[in-house]
Design an enzyme around this catalytic site. Structure first.
Site, PDB file in Angstrom:
ATOM      1  N   HIS A 171       0.866  -1.135   0.144  1.00 58.38           N
ATOM      2  CA  HIS A 171       0.062  -0.161  -0.220  1.00 58.38           C
ATOM      3  C   HIS A 171       0.863   1.113   0.127  1.00 58.38           C
ATOM      4  O   HIS A 171       0.547   2.146  -1.066  1.00 58.38           O
ATOM      5  CB  HIS A 171      -0.852   0.090   1.282  1.00 58.38           C
ATOM      6  CG  HIS A 171      -1.680   1.204   1.409  1.00 58.38           C
ATOM      7  ND1 HIS A 171      -3.139   0.951   1.053  1.00 58.38           N
ATOM      8  CD2 HIS A 171      -1.575   2.554   1.764  1.00 58.38           C
ATOM      9  CE1 HIS A 171      -3.692   2.358   1.250  1.00 58.38           C
ATOM     10  NE2 HIS A 171      -2.849   3.099   1.719  1.00 58.38           N
ATOM     11  N   GLU A 172       1.783   1.375   1.087  1.00 51.63           N
ATOM     12  CA  GLU A 172       2.689   2.613   1.104  1.00 51.63           C
ATOM     13  C   GLU A 172       3.703   2.794  -0.182  1.00 51.63           C
ATOM     14  O   GLU A 172       3.780   3.697  -0.844  1.00 51.63           O
ATOM     15  CB  GLU A 172       3.493   2.427   2.381  1.00 51.63           C
ATOM     16  CG  GLU A 172       2.714   2.724   3.580  1.00 51.63           C
ATOM     17  CD  GLU A 172       1.944   4.049   3.533  1.00 51.63           C
ATOM     18  OE1 GLU A 172       2.141   4.731   3.063  1.00 51.63           O
ATOM     19  OE2 GLU A 172       0.683   3.785   4.123  1.00 51.63           O
ATOM     20  N   HIS A 217       1.949   4.120  -2.953  1.00 50.71           N
ATOM     21  CA  HIS A 217       1.999   5.551  -3.086  1.00 50.71           C
ATOM     22  C   HIS A 217       3.194   5.954  -3.224  1.00 50.71           C
ATOM     23  O   HIS A 217       3.214   7.119  -4.297  1.00 50.71           O
ATOM     24  CB  HIS A 217       1.616   6.030  -1.619  1.00 50.71           C
ATOM     25  CG  HIS A 217       0.240   5.839  -1.042  1.00 50.71           C
ATOM     26  ND1 HIS A 217      -0.917   6.323  -1.933  1.00 50.71           N
ATOM     27  CD2 HIS A 217      -0.176   5.341   0.187  1.00 50.71           C
ATOM     28  CE1 HIS A 217      -1.998   6.234  -0.955  1.00 50.71           C
ATOM     29  NE2 HIS A 217      -1.591   5.585   0.023  1.00 50.71           N
TER      30      HIS A 217
END
Length: 216
Positions: free
Chosen positions: A22-23, A26
């Protein structure tokens, strides 16, 4: 093996993957739109260590799992990592970039959920399925749908709040973004009151429907 410890291990594996990717997503998307800060800070990586937040990645998920085990009720499994540092002044075009950076995290969780689902189906079709693999792949689907729902909550500073901000006209976006100062308070209220469950329920229902398809 103690059942509670078994549950923690089974959910820890997909949770670490889910939060890490997820990170990293980004950071990867920010890099595509011109900001090299995440890369320079070593955050566009699938190595979980740079992303781990002791509270959000370890303490909170474990406490939620323990609470679920001791009450005998299925709870909401949530967690988070250290936010990826992004210099928004480097992003071009700004609004499109911000929107895509915010979307990248939840999208990574959706793709991971589908990947765990496909893996489960492959195990079933090949006859390679064991109880541990069944539990692990089901946990992978449920964890990622939970994080997808949580992060799409339209509340700054969550990804859903960022998405709404970028879709609103400028003046409305500025006013909406001011909610961020109260964001954590609102989140705690939603969690303690159980209202978070109502928002997440459609996502978890979708996950269970997909799991039913995979299992039969």
């Amino acid at each position: 093996m103690n059942q509670t410890l078994y549950q923690i291990i089974i959910y820890a594996v997909p949770m670490i993957f889910a939060i890490t990717m997820h990170e990293a997503a980004h950071g990867w998307m920010a890099r595509r739109y011109g900001d090299m800060t995440p890369s320079m800070m070593g955050r566009v990586t699938l190595n979980p260590i740079p992303h781990v937040d002791p509270v959000g990645t370890i303490v909170v998920p474990v406490l939620l799992l323990l609470g679920s085990a001791f009450t005998g009720m299925g709870g909401v499994l949530l967690g988070w990592a250290k936010p990826v540092p992004i210099n928004t002044r480097n992003l071009r075009p700004f609004r499109q970039a911000m929107l895509m950076v915010a979307l990248a995290g939840p999208l990574s969780n959706l793709l991971q959920a589908l990947a765990w689902l496909v893996l489960l189906k492959v195990f079933i079709l090949t006859g390679f399925l064991t109880q541990s693999l069944l539990d692990l792949t089901m946990a992978g689907v449920l964890v990622n749908f939970s994080l997808l729902a949580f992060n799409l909550l339209p509340l700054p500073p969550l990804d859903g709040g960022r998405i709404v901000t970028m879709l609103l006209p400028y003046n409305a976006a500025v006013r909406f973004a001011e909610i961020e100062r109260y964001g954590m308070i609102v989140l705690v209220v939603l969690l303690l009151s159980g209202l978070m469950t109502f928002f997440m329920r459609p996502f978890l229902t979708a996950a269970k429907v997909l799991l039913s398809w995979a299992l039969f």
